[in-house]
Write a protein that holds these residues in place. Structure first.
Motif, PDB file in Angstrom:
ATOM      1  N   ALA A 102     -19.470 -39.631  -9.218  1.00  0.00           N
ATOM      2  CA  ALA A 102     -19.456 -38.233  -9.655  1.00  0.00           C
ATOM      3  C   ALA A 102     -18.845 -38.144 -11.049  1.00  0.00           C
ATOM      4  O   ALA A 102     -17.803 -38.747 -11.319  1.00  0.00           O
ATOM      5  N   ILE A 103     -19.513 -37.410 -11.908  1.00  0.00           N
ATOM      6  CA  ILE A 103     -19.049 -37.163 -13.272  1.00  0.00           C
ATOM      7  C   ILE A 103     -18.918 -35.659 -13.448  1.00  0.00           C
ATOM      8  O   ILE A 103     -19.699 -34.895 -12.859  1.00  0.00           O
ATOM      9  N   ALA A 104     -17.950 -35.224 -14.233  1.00  0.00           N
ATOM     10  CA  ALA A 104     -17.766 -33.784 -14.457  1.00  0.00           C
ATOM     11  C   ALA A 104     -17.337 -33.524 -15.895  1.00  0.00           C
ATOM     12  O   ALA A 104     -16.626 -34.338 -16.496  1.00  0.00           O
ATOM     13  N   THR A 105     -17.766 -32.414 -16.435  1.00  0.00           N
ATOM     14  CA  THR A 105     -17.230 -31.981 -17.722  1.00  0.00           C
ATOM     15  C   THR A 105     -15.862 -31.354 -17.455  1.00  0.00           C
ATOM     16  O   THR A 105     -15.605 -30.834 -16.358  1.00  0.00           O
ATOM     17  N   PRO A 106     -14.950 -31.407 -18.431  1.00  0.00           N
ATOM     18  CA  PRO A 106     -13.599 -30.875 -18.215  1.00  0.00           C
ATOM     19  C   PRO A 106     -13.565 -29.423 -17.744  1.00  0.00           C
ATOM     20  O   PRO A 106     -12.719 -29.049 -16.929  1.00  0.00           O
ATOM     21  N   ASP A 107     -14.497 -28.602 -18.232  1.00  0.00           N
ATOM     22  CA  ASP A 107     -14.495 -27.196 -17.849  1.00  0.00           C
ATOM     23  C   ASP A 107     -14.980 -26.956 -16.421  1.00  0.00           C
ATOM     24  O   ASP A 107     -14.907 -25.834 -15.915  1.00  0.00           O
ATOM     25  N   MET A 108     -15.435 -28.011 -15.750  1.00  0.00           N
ATOM     26  CA  MET A 108     -15.875 -27.877 -14.356  1.00  0.00           C
ATOM     27  C   MET A 108     -14.833 -28.389 -13.371  1.00  0.00           C
ATOM     28  O   MET A 108     -15.038 -28.346 -12.153  1.00  0.00           O
ATOM     29  N   MET A 109     -13.705 -28.854 -13.855  1.00  0.00           N
ATOM     30  CA  MET A 109     -12.712 -29.429 -12.960  1.00  0.00           C
ATOM     31  C   MET A 109     -12.054 -28.393 -12.057  1.00  0.00           C
ATOM     32  O   MET A 109     -11.510 -28.735 -11.002  1.00  0.00           O
ATOM     33  N   SER A 110     -12.119 -27.137 -12.431  1.00  0.00           N
ATOM     34  CA  SER A 110     -11.594 -26.095 -11.537  1.00  0.00           C
ATOM     35  C   SER A 110     -12.448 -26.011 -10.280  1.00  0.00           C
ATOM     36  O   SER A 110     -11.950 -25.690  -9.188  1.00  0.00           O
ATOM     37  N   VAL A 111     -13.736 -26.307 -10.406  1.00  0.00           N
ATOM     38  CA  VAL A 111     -14.638 -26.334  -9.252  1.00  0.00           C
ATOM     39  C   VAL A 111     -14.490 -27.654  -8.492  1.00  0.00           C
ATOM     40  O   VAL A 111     -14.397 -27.676  -7.266  1.00  0.00           O
ATOM     41  N   VAL A 112     -14.440 -28.753  -9.251  1.00  0.00           N
ATOM     42  CA  VAL A 112     -14.362 -30.080  -8.629  1.00  0.00           C
ATOM     43  C   VAL A 112     -13.010 -30.316  -7.976  1.00  0.00           C
ATOM     44  O   VAL A 112     -12.906 -31.019  -6.969  1.00  0.00           O
ATOM     45  N   GLY A 113     -11.968 -29.709  -8.511  1.00  0.00           N
ATOM     46  CA  GLY A 113     -10.619 -29.940  -8.012  1.00  0.00           C
ATOM     47  C   GLY A 113     -10.458 -29.723  -6.520  1.00  0.00           C
ATOM     48  O   GLY A 113      -9.729 -30.465  -5.848  1.00  0.00           O
ATOM     49  N   ARG A 114     -11.151 -28.738  -5.989  1.00  0.00           N
ATOM     50  CA  ARG A 114     -10.996 -28.447  -4.565  1.00  0.00           C
ATOM     51  C   ARG A 114     -11.675 -29.491  -3.669  1.00  0.00           C
ATOM     52  O   ARG A 114     -11.508 -29.463  -2.446  1.00  0.00           O
ATOM     53  N   LEU A 115     -12.425 -30.404  -4.298  1.00  0.00           N
ATOM     54  CA  LEU A 115     -13.096 -31.451  -3.532  1.00  0.00           C
ATOM     55  C   LEU A 115     -12.246 -32.709  -3.401  1.00  0.00           C
ATOM     56  O   LEU A 115     -12.695 -33.712  -2.849  1.00  0.00           O
ATOM     57  N   GLY A 116     -11.024 -32.649  -3.896  1.00  0.00           N
ATOM     58  CA  GLY A 116     -10.160 -33.823  -3.898  1.00  0.00           C
ATOM     59  C   GLY A 116      -9.979 -34.453  -2.532  1.00  0.00           C
ATOM     60  O   GLY A 116      -9.990 -35.675  -2.391  1.00  0.00           O
ATOM     61  N   ARG A 117      -9.836 -33.631  -1.517  1.00  0.00           N
ATOM     62  CA  ARG A 117      -9.618 -34.173  -0.161  1.00  0.00           C
ATOM     63  C   ARG A 117     -10.862 -34.874   0.382  1.00  0.00           C
ATOM     64  O   ARG A 117     -10.760 -35.714   1.270  1.00  0.00           O
ATOM     65  N   VAL A 118     -12.028 -34.510  -0.159  1.00  0.00           N
ATOM     66  CA  VAL A 118     -13.278 -35.138   0.274  1.00  0.00           C
ATOM     67  C   VAL A 118     -13.602 -36.352  -0.586  1.00  0.00           C
ATOM     68  O   VAL A 118     -13.886 -37.442  -0.078  1.00  0.00           O
ATOM     69  N   LEU A 119     -13.530 -36.173  -1.913  1.00  0.00           N
ATOM     70  CA  LEU A 119     -13.929 -37.236  -2.830  1.00  0.00           C
ATOM     71  C   LEU A 119     -12.842 -38.281  -3.048  1.00  0.00           C
ATOM     72  O   LEU A 119     -13.139 -39.460  -3.263  1.00  0.00           O
ATOM     73  N   GLY A 120     -11.588 -37.856  -3.000  1.00  0.00           N
ATOM     74  CA  GLY A 120     -10.476 -38.775  -3.255  1.00  0.00           C
ATOM     75  C   GLY A 120     -10.472 -40.011  -2.377  1.00  0.00           C
ATOM     76  O   GLY A 120     -10.462 -41.142  -2.886  1.00  0.00           O
ATOM     77  N   PRO A 121     -10.484 -39.843  -1.045  1.00  0.00           N
ATOM     78  CA  PRO A 121     -10.460 -41.019  -0.156  1.00  0.00           C
ATOM     79  C   PRO A 121     -11.667 -41.935  -0.321  1.00  0.00           C
ATOM     80  O   PRO A 121     -11.605 -43.114   0.026  1.00  0.00           O
ATOM     81  N   LYS A 122     -12.763 -41.393  -0.842  1.00  0.00           N
ATOM     82  CA  LYS A 122     -13.981 -42.190  -1.041  1.00  0.00           C
ATOM     83  C   LYS A 122     -14.004 -42.860  -2.422  1.00  0.00           C
ATOM     84  O   LYS A 122     -14.930 -43.603  -2.743  1.00  0.00           O
ATOM     85  N   GLY A 123     -12.990 -42.578  -3.236  1.00  0.00           N
ATOM     86  CA  GLY A 123     -12.973 -43.133  -4.581  1.00  0.00           C
ATOM     87  C   GLY A 123     -13.989 -42.506  -5.503  1.00  0.00           C
ATOM     88  O   GLY A 123     -14.400 -43.107  -6.491  1.00  0.00           O
ATOM     89  N   LEU A 124     -14.391 -41.261  -5.197  1.00  0.00           N
ATOM     90  CA  LEU A 124     -15.455 -40.597  -5.957  1.00  0.00           C
ATOM     91  C   LEU A 124     -14.959 -39.457  -6.843  1.00  0.00           C
ATOM     92  O   LEU A 124     -15.752 -38.827  -7.537  1.00  0.00           O
ATOM     93  N   MET A 125     -13.665 -39.189  -6.833  1.00  0.00           N
ATOM     94  CA  MET A 125     -13.138 -38.066  -7.598  1.00  0.00           C
ATOM     95  C   MET A 125     -13.198 -38.369  -9.096  1.00  0.00           C
ATOM     96  O   MET A 125     -12.707 -39.408  -9.553  1.00  0.00           O
ATOM     97  N   PRO A 126     -13.830 -37.501  -9.889  1.00  0.00           N
ATOM     98  CA  PRO A 126     -13.870 -37.720 -11.343  1.00  0.00           C
ATOM     99  C   PRO A 126     -12.469 -37.835 -11.918  1.00  0.00           C
ATOM    100  O   PRO A 126     -11.546 -37.133 -11.498  1.00  0.00           O
ATOM    101  N   ASN A 127     -12.322 -38.743 -12.894  1.00  0.00           N
ATOM    102  CA  ASN A 127     -11.012 -39.008 -13.477  1.00  0.00           C
ATOM    103  C   ASN A 127     -11.180 -39.368 -14.955  1.00  0.00           C
ATOM    104  O   ASN A 127     -12.019 -40.209 -15.290  1.00  0.00           O
ATOM    105  N   PRO A 128     -10.384 -38.761 -15.831  1.00  0.00           N
ATOM    106  CA  PRO A 128     -10.514 -39.062 -17.270  1.00  0.00           C
ATOM    107  C   PRO A 128     -10.315 -40.541 -17.588  1.00  0.00           C
ATOM    108  O   PRO A 128     -10.987 -41.090 -18.455  1.00  0.00           O
ATOM    109  N   LYS A 129      -9.393 -41.221 -16.891  1.00  0.00           N
ATOM    110  CA  LYS A 129      -9.120 -42.635 -17.159  1.00  0.00           C
ATOM    111  C   LYS A 129     -10.327 -43.515 -16.837  1.00  0.00           C
ATOM    112  O   LYS A 129     -10.469 -44.592 -17.401  1.00  0.00           O
ATOM    113  N   ALA A 130     -11.152 -43.042 -15.921  1.00  0.00           N
ATOM    114  CA  ALA A 130     -12.334 -43.818 -15.531  1.00  0.00           C
ATOM    115  C   ALA A 130     -13.566 -43.417 -16.342  1.00  0.00           C
ATOM    116  O   ALA A 130     -14.654 -43.951 -16.121  1.00  0.00           O
TER     117      ALA A 130
END
Length: 234
Positions: free
Chosen positions: A113-141
């Motif tokens: 999953a890739i996201a533009t910075p202005d979409m992180m307010s939408v993506v942020g709430r998916l952390g509990r779903v995407l985080g454990p799968k290693g799919l959460m967008p991250n600037p370092k990656a």
């Protein structure tokens, strides 16, 4: 757990305690890939780090020169012109709120999953779903960016995200059994070069503790870390 006859037969080809040179290891691992599909060759690198410390929690990306041999399904969170840019670059799914709701509903048929910075307010709430799968967008990656054309092209071409796990091991696909030994070695050299440059100042002792490559359905082959360092210096 009982081992299959095929696995046992391939295991007999491996000297379990031997540390192979990179060249010999990749020659052997191709022989071990005897399944009826193109097996992925996986690398497991145990590093001399303590991931509990933030300054040793290694994470980054690497672009494999020979690619991964895998089809990567990309989701991009973007809107307006940036959504159009992602679609034209080859992203498989592009959207915003509706895409987030689809994922919240249990849909996870994508690899990155890739996201533009202005979409992180939408993506942020998916952390509990995407985080454990290693799919959460991250600037370092490199997965939170406005440079979508570049990001999509790189990840489609073989850019990989890596992160040391809690035991100090980095797991990465390094190619396919159908790759030539030279192609596998080129990818291996790139990964090892990248990891070597990531050595934290706080890491003590040997940095490359152990290296193992294995096909999807076959046993592992241990690579000599010292021989690897010599190989990188050639």
């Amino acid at each position: 757990m009982a081992k299959s006859r095929r696995y046992v037969e391939t295991l007999e080809k491996v000297e379990l305690e031997k540390l192979y040179s990179p060249q010999n290891a990749f020659e052997l691992v191709k022989e071990l890939a005897t399944a009826n599909f193109d097996e992925t060759i996986e690398l497991s690198a145990r590093l001399g780090v303590d991931p509990k410390h933030a300054d040793q929690n290694i994470r980054g990306t690497v672009v494999l020169p020979e690619g991964t041999g895998q089809e990567v399904t990309l989701v991009v969170f973007a809107k307006g012109e940036k959504a159009k840019e992602a679609e034209e670059a080859g992203a498989d799914f592009v959207g915003g709120e509706e895409l987030a709701e689809k994922i919240e509903g249990g849909w996870l048929d994508f690899d990155l999953a890739i996201a533009t910075p202005d979409m992180m307010s939408v993506v942020g709430r998916l952390g509990r779903v995407l985080g454990p799968k290693g799919l959460m967008p991250n600037p370092k990656a490199g997965t939170v960016t406005f440079e979508l054309e570049k990001a999509v092209a790189e990840f489609k071409a073989g850019k990989l995200e890596y992160r040391v796990d809690k035991t100090g091991i980095v797991h990465l696909p390094i190619g396919k059994a159908s790759f030539t030994e030279v192609e596998l070695l080129n990818n291996y050299r790139k990964i090892m070069d990248t990891l070597a440059k990531e050595r934290p100042a706080a890491a003590k002792g040997r940095f490359l503790r152990s290296l193992t490559i294995s096909p999807t359905m076959g046993p592992g082959v241990k690579i000599d870390p010292a021989a690897t360092m010599n190989y990188l210096e050639e």
